[in-house]
Design an enzyme around this catalytic site. Structure first.
Site, mmCIF file in Angstrom:
data_model
loop_
_atom_site.group_PDB
_atom_site.id
_atom_site.type_symbol
_atom_site.label_atom_id
_atom_site.label_comp_id
_atom_site.label_asym_id
_atom_site.label_seq_id
_atom_site.Cartn_x
_atom_site.Cartn_y
_atom_site.Cartn_z
ATOM 1 N N ALA A 90 40.838 37.958 42.929
ATOM 2 C CA ALA A 90 41.022 39.396 42.720
ATOM 3 C C ALA A 90 41.197 39.669 41.232
ATOM 4 O O ALA A 90 41.333 38.738 40.434
ATOM 5 C CB ALA A 90 42.266 39.865 43.473
ATOM 6 N N LYS A 91 41.178 40.917 40.847
ATOM 7 C CA LYS A 91 41.461 41.294 39.460
ATOM 8 C C LYS A 91 41.812 42.759 39.397
ATOM 9 O O LYS A 91 41.216 43.581 40.116
ATOM 10 C CB LYS A 91 40.228 41.046 38.580
ATOM 11 C CG LYS A 91 40.565 40.895 37.131
ATOM 12 C CD LYS A 91 40.948 39.462 36.804
ATOM 13 C CE LYS A 91 41.324 39.313 35.340
ATOM 14 N NZ LYS A 91 41.553 37.917 34.974
ATOM 15 N N ALA A 92 42.768 43.101 38.555
ATOM 16 C CA ALA A 92 43.133 44.507 38.370
ATOM 17 C C ALA A 92 42.950 44.887 36.908
ATOM 18 O O ALA A 92 43.161 44.075 36.011
ATOM 19 C CB ALA A 92 44.577 44.733 38.798
#
Ligand code: NAD
Length: 372
Positions: A90-92
């Site tokens: 994931a990545k934000a």
């Protein structure tokens, strides 16, 4: 005919094309902070779901932030496979369209906390260790904390540790000489680049580097690094070019201007268009080492920190990087593929694999887990 699909239908169609599990858009009503979260893949244990990746403070434009988060989340899915851990990618991205104030950092922490632990994160580009402390005051799902907060410190150190071990393998098996005889050009002297430069100088390598920040250049110069202007670093004559700043810095048309033998960097998604640029580099005889293998020891440190391990363990476990690079080199030689294609075939997601040339079948990748 005019496309009548609304934003949700368009987004879902893109998610299907890209194999993405979840995209969340977040807005904090008090500060106006906006964030994008992309979950590329998710691990499940009973009713628990998990996906890991950094949170960065970057981009004024939400569409650029979304595109960046998608590529970075995919990189995290690949790194989980490199490390052999049951974890999603994931990545934000917290959109950098306003000042990074304490209330904004609190809002970023609340946003991470709201994900309820499905998303576990560490600070990334644009956030400092001090920011991490402020964000962590609002969430229990942030790793990469400072030593005084019982964390293992900057993940950049372990990323560099794994990279240097990887360079030993690359110099021996790809360049055919010991690392201390190699010349290395580093773009970016941040958490990863500076830690890498220090280690390489200690090994006796000739290191050239550039950064847009003059203070960092002065610091590197004081330990024996030759500094060149930022616009000259990518075209330096070197055995290894190590981009350690932003992603997308090597474009297909840039291949003609490069004077390195190998590109092996710490930045995520170094190649602007992965397939096309890899092809252009191969045409010039330049070898690209997949960054998702080379820089995976930063993620490894976050996982070690999460289970209460020590810095020493994280440094020792970073030996997985040269082991995986050796596997990639072996697979590339067996199949006649580039190192990038071989890396994707061994550690890519199902979606990735539909995008590379079909190759000969190889042994199953069993037994790749290490005890993190
Ligand atoms: P950082 O913000 O600490 O450092 C980036 C450095 O690059 C800064 O010093 C900045 O001034 C410099 N820079 C920016 N543009 C430049 C340019 N055009 N030319 C030269 N220098 C330039 O970030 P970091 O943590 O060192 O991460 C660097 C890269 O590595 C990022 O792409 C990040 O996603 C990736 N990465 C980091 C880790 C980690 O553990 N920190 C792990 C894996 C991958």
């Amino acid at each position: 005919m005019k496309d009548t699909k609304g934003p949700a239908a368009q987004l879902l169609e893109m998610m299907e094309q890209e194999g993405i599990v979840q995209i969340s858009l977040h807005r904090d009503s008090r500060t106006g902070m906006k964030a994008v979260l992309v979950i590329d893949s998710v691990a499940q244990e009973g009713r628990q779901f998990s996906a890991s990746g950094g949170t960065r403070f970057a981009h004024k434009d939400p569409d650029t932030a979304l595109k960046d988060a998608m590529r970075l989340a995919r990189a995290m899915s690949r790194k989980a496979k490199v490390l052999g851990v049951q974890e999603g990618g994931a990545k934000a991205v917290v959109i950098a369209d306003r000042e990074k104030t304490v209330p904004l950092l609190h809002a970023a922490g609340d946003f991470i906390q709201m994900q309820g632990g499905t998303f576990r994160t560490a600070i990334d580009l644009g956030f400092s260790m001090r920011d991490a402390t402020t964000i962590a005051s609002r969430t229990s799902f942030l790793d990469s904390l400072s030593h005084c907060q019982k964390g293992l410190g900057s993940t950049g150190e372990n990323t560099a540790e794994g990279m240097v071990k990887g360079f030993e393998t690359i110099s021996r098996h790809v360049l055919g000489k010991p690392l201390k005889e190699c010349t290395i050009a580093i773009q970016g002297l941040g958490a990863v680049g500076m830690a890498l430069a220090k280690r390489l100088v200690r090994k006796g390598c000739k290191v050239t580097a550039a950064d847009t920040c003059s203070k960092k250049c002065e610091k590197a110069s004081s330990i024996g690094v030759t500094i060149v202007p930022p616009e000259e670093i990518l075209t330096q004559q070197a055995d290894i070019l190590a981009p350690c700043a932003l992603g997308g810095v090597i474009r297909p048309e840039a291949a003609a201007t490069l004077r390195c033998k190998v590109i092996a960097g710490g930045a995520n998604n170094i190649l602007d268009d992965e397939t096309e640029t890899d092809k252009a580099l191969t045409g010039r005889g330049i070898i690209f080492v997949p960054e998702f293998v080379l820089n995976s020891a930063g993620f490894l440190q976050a996982l070690v920190e999460r289970r209460g391990g020590t810095v020493r363990e994280a440094r020792q476990l970073s030996r997985i990087v040269p082991e995986r690079i050796q596997e990639v080199i072996k697979h590339s030689r067996m199949t006649g593929k580039t190192l990038l294609e071989a890396g994707i075939e061994l550690f890519g997601t199902e979606k990735d694999k539909t995008q590379i040339r079909p190759g000969r079948k190889t042994k199953a990748n069993a037994n790749r887990a290490i005890a993190i």
